[in-house]
Design a protein around this motif. Structure first.
Motif, PDB file in Angstrom:
ATOM      1  N   MET A 101       6.880   2.619   8.029  1.00 58.61           N
ATOM      2  CA  MET A 101       8.309   2.375   7.848  1.00 58.61           C
ATOM      3  C   MET A 101       8.714   0.741   7.977  1.00 58.61           C
ATOM      4  SD  MET A 101       8.644   5.550   7.930  1.00 58.61           S
ATOM      5  CE  MET A 101      10.337   5.262   7.811  1.00 58.61           C
ATOM      6  N   ARG A 102       8.056  -0.027   8.588  1.00 58.05           N
ATOM      7  CA  ARG A 102       8.188  -1.412   8.586  1.00 58.05           C
ATOM      8  C   ARG A 102       8.391  -1.918   7.165  1.00 58.05           C
ATOM      9  NH1 ARG A 102       4.683  -1.833  13.163  1.00 58.05           N
ATOM     10  NH2 ARG A 102       3.423  -3.054  12.079  1.00 58.05           N
ATOM     11  N   PHE A 103       7.385  -1.904   6.355  1.00 63.51           N
ATOM     12  CA  PHE A 103       7.524  -2.266   4.687  1.00 63.51           C
ATOM     13  C   PHE A 103       8.530  -1.826   4.113  1.00 63.51           C
ATOM     14  CE2 PHE A 103       3.314  -4.324   5.803  1.00 63.51           C
ATOM     15  CZ  PHE A 103       3.194  -5.526   5.241  1.00 63.51           C
ATOM     16  N   VAL A 104       8.841  -0.478   4.332  1.00 56.73           N
ATOM     17  CA  VAL A 104      10.168   0.207   3.850  1.00 56.73           C
ATOM     18  C   VAL A 104      11.267  -0.683   4.063  1.00 56.73           C
ATOM     19  CG1 VAL A 104      11.427   2.029   3.291  1.00 56.73           C
ATOM     20  CG2 VAL A 104       8.913   2.302   3.242  1.00 56.73           C
ATOM     21  N   GLY A 105      11.222  -0.973   5.515  1.00 53.97           N
ATOM     22  CA  GLY A 105      12.422  -1.612   6.044  1.00 53.97           C
ATOM     23  C   GLY A 105      12.462  -3.106   5.381  1.00 53.97           C
ATOM     24  N   TYR A 106      11.490  -3.656   5.144  1.00 55.74           N
ATOM     25  CA  TYR A 106      11.424  -5.141   4.654  1.00 55.74           C
ATOM     26  C   TYR A 106      11.858  -5.123   3.205  1.00 55.74           C
ATOM     27  CZ  TYR A 106       8.193  -6.084   8.173  1.00 55.74           C
ATOM     28  OH  TYR A 106       7.765  -6.299   9.553  1.00 55.74           O
ATOM     29  N   GLY A 107      11.822  -3.642   2.621  1.00 54.59           N
ATOM     30  CA  GLY A 107      12.516  -3.660   1.062  1.00 54.59           C
ATOM     31  C   GLY A 107      13.679  -3.275   1.216  1.00 54.59           C
ATOM     32  N   PHE A 108      14.258  -2.535   2.059  1.00 54.15           N
ATOM     33  CA  PHE A 108      15.672  -2.521   2.489  1.00 54.15           C
ATOM     34  C   PHE A 108      16.487  -3.647   2.353  1.00 54.15           C
ATOM     35  CE2 PHE A 108      18.350   1.571   3.643  1.00 54.15           C
ATOM     36  CZ  PHE A 108      19.322   0.933   3.768  1.00 54.15           C
ATOM     37  N   TRP A 109      16.187  -4.500   3.192  1.00 56.56           N
ATOM     38  CA  TRP A 109      16.669  -5.843   3.200  1.00 56.56           C
ATOM     39  C   TRP A 109      16.758  -6.595   1.983  1.00 56.56           C
ATOM     40  CZ3 TRP A 109      20.160  -8.162   5.915  1.00 56.56           C
ATOM     41  CH2 TRP A 109      20.540  -9.497   5.754  1.00 56.56           C
ATOM     42  N   LYS A 110      15.650  -6.351   1.226  1.00 56.99           N
ATOM     43  CA  LYS A 110      15.633  -6.797  -0.254  1.00 56.99           C
ATOM     44  C   LYS A 110      16.820  -6.429  -0.940  1.00 56.99           C
ATOM     45  CE  LYS A 110      12.132  -8.011  -3.878  1.00 56.99           C
ATOM     46  NZ  LYS A 110      12.331  -9.424  -3.819  1.00 56.99           N
ATOM     47  N   GLY A 111      17.080  -5.257  -0.709  1.00 54.32           N
ATOM     48  CA  GLY A 111      17.970  -4.544  -1.892  1.00 54.32           C
ATOM     49  C   GLY A 111      19.341  -5.097  -1.142  1.00 54.32           C
ATOM     50  N   VAL A 112      19.553  -5.216   0.189  1.00 51.41           N
ATOM     51  CA  VAL A 112      20.863  -5.935   0.631  1.00 51.41           C
ATOM     52  C   VAL A 112      21.097  -7.112  -0.140  1.00 51.41           C
ATOM     53  CG1 VAL A 112      22.048  -6.962   2.725  1.00 51.41           C
ATOM     54  CG2 VAL A 112      20.892  -4.542   2.857  1.00 51.41           C
ATOM     55  N   ASP A 130      -0.583 -14.565   5.759  1.00 47.24           N
ATOM     56  CA  ASP A 130      -1.246 -14.385   6.993  1.00 47.24           C
ATOM     57  C   ASP A 130      -1.046 -12.715   7.502  1.00 47.24           C
ATOM     58  OD1 ASP A 130      -2.099 -16.675   7.505  1.00 47.24           O
ATOM     59  OD2 ASP A 130       0.009 -17.503   8.191  1.00 47.24           O
ATOM     60  N   VAL A 131      -0.617 -12.131   6.779  1.00 48.72           N
ATOM     61  CA  VAL A 131      -0.462 -10.652   6.800  1.00 48.72           C
ATOM     62  C   VAL A 131      -1.471  -9.611   5.966  1.00 48.72           C
ATOM     63  CG1 VAL A 131       1.194  -8.621   6.725  1.00 48.72           C
ATOM     64  CG2 VAL A 131       2.139 -10.847   7.062  1.00 48.72           C
ATOM     65  N   PRO A 132      -2.446  -9.413   6.632  1.00 49.32           N
ATOM     66  CA  PRO A 132      -3.692  -8.598   5.997  1.00 49.32           C
ATOM     67  C   PRO A 132      -2.960  -7.333   5.337  1.00 49.32           C
ATOM     68  CG  PRO A 132      -4.339  -9.397   8.223  1.00 49.32           C
ATOM     69  CD  PRO A 132      -2.704  -9.612   8.155  1.00 49.32           C
ATOM     70  N   SER A 133      -2.193  -6.781   5.840  1.00 44.26           N
ATOM     71  CA  SER A 133      -1.909  -5.312   5.351  1.00 44.26           C
ATOM     72  C   SER A 133      -0.916  -5.491   4.150  1.00 44.26           C
ATOM     73  CB  SER A 133      -1.212  -4.516   6.434  1.00 44.26           C
ATOM     74  OG  SER A 133      -0.038  -5.253   6.953  1.00 44.26           O
ATOM     75  N   TYR A 134      -0.355  -6.719   3.652  1.00 42.64           N
ATOM     76  CA  TYR A 134       0.436  -6.894   2.668  1.00 42.64           C
ATOM     77  C   TYR A 134       0.015  -6.305   1.427  1.00 42.64           C
ATOM     78  CZ  TYR A 134       3.432  -8.935  -0.846  1.00 42.64           C
ATOM     79  OH  TYR A 134       4.121  -9.492  -1.832  1.00 42.64           O
ATOM     80  N   LEU A 135      -1.264  -6.603   1.144  1.00 46.72           N
ATOM     81  CA  LEU A 135      -1.721  -6.044  -0.383  1.00 46.72           C
ATOM     82  C   LEU A 135      -1.600  -4.642  -0.346  1.00 46.72           C
ATOM     83  CD1 LEU A 135      -4.727  -8.306  -1.304  1.00 46.72           C
ATOM     84  CD2 LEU A 135      -2.591  -8.512  -2.374  1.00 46.72           C
ATOM     85  N   LYS A 136      -1.992  -4.116   0.570  1.00 51.82           N
ATOM     86  CA  LYS A 136      -2.098  -2.352   0.721  1.00 51.82           C
ATOM     87  C   LYS A 136      -0.629  -1.937   0.579  1.00 51.82           C
ATOM     88  CE  LYS A 136      -3.160   1.448   3.971  1.00 51.82           C
ATOM     89  NZ  LYS A 136      -3.663   1.812   5.076  1.00 51.82           N
ATOM     90  N   CYS A 137       0.321  -2.458   1.277  1.00 52.79           N
ATOM     91  CA  CYS A 137       1.499  -2.104   1.698  1.00 52.79           C
ATOM     92  C   CYS A 137       2.664  -2.635   0.943  1.00 52.79           C
ATOM     93  CB  CYS A 137       2.153  -2.038   3.414  1.00 52.79           C
ATOM     94  SG  CYS A 137       0.952  -1.386   4.318  1.00 52.79           S
ATOM     95  N   ARG A 138       2.344  -3.440  -0.116  1.00 53.91           N
ATOM     96  CA  ARG A 138       3.463  -4.290  -0.797  1.00 53.91           C
ATOM     97  C   ARG A 138       4.270  -3.341  -1.540  1.00 53.91           C
ATOM     98  NH1 ARG A 138       3.742  -5.940  -6.003  1.00 53.91           N
ATOM     99  NH2 ARG A 138       2.104  -5.141  -7.138  1.00 53.91           N
ATOM    100  N   LEU A 139       3.965  -2.434  -1.952  1.00 57.37           N
ATOM    101  CA  LEU A 139       4.837  -1.611  -2.904  1.00 57.37           C
ATOM    102  C   LEU A 139       5.594  -0.623  -2.118  1.00 57.37           C
ATOM    103  CD1 LEU A 139       2.100  -0.272  -5.550  1.00 57.37           C
ATOM    104  CD2 LEU A 139       4.036  -1.990  -5.831  1.00 57.37           C
ATOM    105  N   LEU A 140       5.369  -0.543  -0.856  1.00 57.18           N
ATOM    106  CA  LEU A 140       6.296   0.240   0.197  1.00 57.18           C
ATOM    107  C   LEU A 140       7.481  -0.915  -0.018  1.00 57.18           C
ATOM    108  CD1 LEU A 140       4.092   1.030   2.944  1.00 57.18           C
ATOM    109  CD2 LEU A 140       5.239   2.636   1.566  1.00 57.18           C
ATOM    110  N   ILE A 141       7.482  -2.115  -0.036  1.00 55.52           N
ATOM    111  CA  ILE A 141       8.745  -2.864  -0.321  1.00 55.52           C
ATOM    112  C   ILE A 141       9.462  -2.365  -1.572  1.00 55.52           C
ATOM    113  CG2 ILE A 141       9.531  -5.230  -0.647  1.00 55.52           C
ATOM    114  CD1 ILE A 141       7.296  -6.141   0.907  1.00 55.52           C
ATOM    115  N   ALA A 142       8.891  -2.167  -2.589  1.00 55.23           N
ATOM    116  CA  ALA A 142       9.682  -1.775  -3.540  1.00 55.23           C
ATOM    117  C   ALA A 142      10.592  -0.350  -3.394  1.00 55.23           C
ATOM    118  CB  ALA A 142       8.608  -1.652  -4.945  1.00 55.23           C
ATOM    119  N   ASN A 143       9.698   0.636  -2.635  1.00 56.73           N
ATOM    120  CA  ASN A 143      10.336   1.755  -2.464  1.00 56.73           C
ATOM    121  C   ASN A 143      11.549   1.839  -1.570  1.00 56.73           C
ATOM    122  OD1 ASN A 143      10.791   4.280  -0.969  1.00 56.73           O
ATOM    123  ND2 ASN A 143       8.782   4.961  -1.693  1.00 56.73           N
ATOM    124  N   GLY A 144      11.468   0.797  -0.743  1.00 53.14           N
ATOM    125  CA  GLY A 144      12.723   0.602   0.122  1.00 53.14           C
ATOM    126  C   GLY A 144      13.744  -0.240  -0.434  1.00 53.14           C
TER     127      GLY A 144
END
Length: 305
Positions: A101-112, A130-144
């Motif tokens: 949910m957090r990574f989707v939320g980061y994408g939501f701000w990107k849309g704003v 410094d965010v180890p999970s970024y590679l795994k979760c980065r496409l959730l940003i696109a979803n948001g």
């Protein structure tokens, strides 16, 4: 000062949103979600201490916490974008719960920031190093991002579609349209005639749209499984395949958010929902942890339908 102004503006904007093409009782579903999201966003923008944020999150009904966390992440991203230090908000989180949910939320701000004159998050790799999970979760940003862009445009038309198709990264593009599929449910909640028309008129991206739509149908109605099954049944067999995949993902994500959510999901679901949930859970485990996790996870969901 800027974050307080942004908090007031975004809260006002979200709370005044209207969806004239929703069908009967659509607002009953979407209103509480948007208000919860808005409250989380306010807390994130104002930089409340983590323990205060968590205390309020846990006070909410289990089925609304995901939207609170998503809104908080959006607000925290906005606060970071406005700051001179640009500290990544993910570094301040003290739990792996609600990470999707957090990574989707980061994408939501990107849309704003792509829609309005608001500060953007840094695009450079140093921001995430410094965010180890970024590679795994980065496409959730696109979803948001896809969700946010269409939400603020209030429509998904051919101009918006061309704008999204202009993205060169095929994986990023697919995640964008999955986010669009999610927001279609808010724009046309329970208006199945229009939703069927949108899918029929966009066959080239019907798969990601259908996955996103199915996800939103189940995610927003998690406490009423009969409504999930009814909504999926309103579509033809070819669309149902993708809707079921999305619904299974929604159930799996809800259950992965925190231990209490998992107990409630497994207590509530019944019939076909059990198969969709178990299939998506198997796909999530089989997808691994690396940069291919997001597309592999979605590809593996084909197995249970």
């Amino acid at each position: 000062m800027m974050t307080r102004l942004l908090s007031w503006w975004i809260t006002r904007m979200i709370r005044r949103m209207e969806f004239p093409y929703q069908a009967k009782d659509g607002w009953v579903v979407s209103n509480g979600i948007l208000q919860t999201f808005s409250r989380g966003c306010t807390i994130g923008l104002r930089g409340y201490a983590y323990d205060i944020f968590q205390k309020e999150a846990q006070s909410l009904p289990w089925n609304l916490r995901a939207f609170f966390h998503e809104g908080h992440a959006m607000g925290a991203a906005g606060r970071s974008a406005c700051s001179l230090r640009k500290q990544n908000p993910e570094l301040t989180m003290q739990s792996q719960d609600y990470q999707v949910m957090r990574f989707v939320g980061y994408g939501f701000w990107k849309g704003v920031a792509m829609t309005y004159p608001a500060p953007r998050l840094p695009e450079n790799g140093w921001y995430w190093k410094d965010v180890p999970s970024y590679l795994k979760c980065r496409l959730l940003i696109a979803n948001g991002l896809g969700f946010s862009m269409v939400l603020f445009a209030r429509k998904f038309d051919q101009n918006m579609k061309r704008r999204l198709l202009a993205q060169q990264d095929a994986r990023w593009q697919e995640a964008l349209f999955q986010g669009v599929g999610r927001v279609l449910w808010f724009l046309y909640l329970n208006n199945f005639l229009v939703l069927r028309e949108v899918l029929a008129g966009n066959t080239d991206v019907a798969e990601p749209l259908g996955i996103g739509l199915g996800l939103a149908i189940a995610f927003t109605q998690i406490t009423t499984p009969d409504r999930i099954l009814h909504a999926v049944g309103e579509f033809g067999p070819s669309d149902q395949r993708n809707l079921k995949r999305g619904a299974g993902i929604a159930l799996q994500v809800h259950a992965s958010n925190d231990p209490e959510c998992k107990v409630w999901v497994e207590r509530i679901i019944k019939g076909d929902l059990i198969n969709w949930y178990e299939g998506a859970s198997d796909a999530a485990l089989s997808a691994g942890e690396g940069a291919d996790w997001y597309p592999r996870y979605h590809e593996l969901t084909k197995r249970f339908v």
